[in-house]
Motif scaffolding. Sequence first.
Motif: not given
Length: 526
Positions: A119-121, A123-130, A426-431, A485-491
Amino acid sequence: MNSIYDKLTTLDFVIVAGYLVALLIIGYVVSVKQRKKDETLFLAGNSLNWYSIGFNMWGTNVGPSSLLAFASIGYATGIVAGNFEWYAFVFLLLLAMVFAPRYIASKVSTMPEYMGKRYGDSTQNILAWYALVKILVSWLSLGLFSGGVLVRQILGIPMWQSVTVLVIFSGIFTFAGGLKAIAKVNVFQMILLIVVSLTLSYLGLQKVGGIEALAAKTPSNFWNLVRPSDDASYPWPAILLGYPVAAVAFFCTDQSMVQSVLGAKNLEQGQLGVNFIGWLKVMALPLFILPGILCYALYPELGSNSDLAYMTMVTNLFPSGMNGLVICVMIAVLVGTIGSSLNALSTVFTNDIYVKKINPTATIKDQIRIGRLTIAAGCVFAILIAVAIDNIKGQNLFNIFQAVLGFLAPSLSVVFLLSVFWKRTTKKAVNATLSWGSAFSLFVGVLYLWIFPADKYPVWPHFLLISFYIFAVLLIAAVIISLVDRNPEVNVSDETDIPKTSKKVKVLFGLLGLTIFVLYLIFNFH
């Protein structure tokens, strides 16, 4: 206070001192070898085989919290806690068959890195802190807290002093040796732990007069794994629905657990290691829970002080020298748990935050230096949180452990399950789930444990059910966010080269599943 200190002899102290020195020497020797090879402290150079992985995961999982907490719940409610070990089979199977092949195919060293590839950077950032928060609270602080309870029982010193002593020793050990030293020592420590606990159960059974005499001295519901839905302690819906939320997060997504599998020589060794921990978990009843039930039959005067069950058995049944050995095992298991979590903490911070965001050109020396600074900072935070956990009122050790995990888990379980099983996520849902969902879940946890504690406000449902309700809300929210999500960024990751699972692994998991099914039949319809 049941002070072991009065019963300790010179022999006990000599055994403890010798053991601690041996641990430090092993850590030092391994770290010197590592420097020569220029390996980092983190994944043991992808050299772990199945039994190292199994023992190391089990060593990370079985802290003194398991010894003290399982005996405590055995004393209070019987074998119902066996569910937390045997039901884990389903989630170990999920890790081995579904998650591990994907992790190994994507060649990552941390969980945030895996999600970042998808999902890109951001997501990696949020998950790293979590992940850092989760390791700090659920591993380091809870492990330290249970160790602090133990040291306090032995020496009668305040919690903050107990945890400070423990963290300094574990920190030095991890600082010196990294994962390889921990993995090497854990195999020996786990065997020692098995021997000590089985001896305790054996001596206890002899003193009670055998299994039949024990059954006669305990309530009949002590021997049922499945309790009725109106049971005060562990109703079956709470375990059936609530436990999986924590179990998916714990076994399939937790850096401290998954790290051993990522360090495997190959997928099959990783999967066999996960299978092995499943067999080790089958032994939870004679090893951890039975001493508590025996204590109920032998020393009913403990009453509500069930947290003292394990050490009461030790001090009353073991001869001089053996007490020292038990303390060694406890310290060893603690060092394993705290060491593995300190190592995971430094791995996530160094790889996912420092190298990725702060200093992309960091050398191996820089990475090791930052990893060690992270370990030092983690130690200080963990002491503070452990002292806060000590102020939770009206819950025994086991329930505190399960409740804290239950509030940390929902957002992680939702995100990883959706990412693997639903390509439309989607990336939005994950974040959103990882940030807002986690905040909501932790807020409810703080209300339940500290602000409106359940023993004073009985309107709360069972803590496992609260965990399930939060999971359900976050899951529905994530699905809705993905769909609108109108413009979904998916896996984005390509997973066509996922390695195949061997027949041997499938047969062994089949046997393990059958064994656990039979155990459930034996302990419910007798």
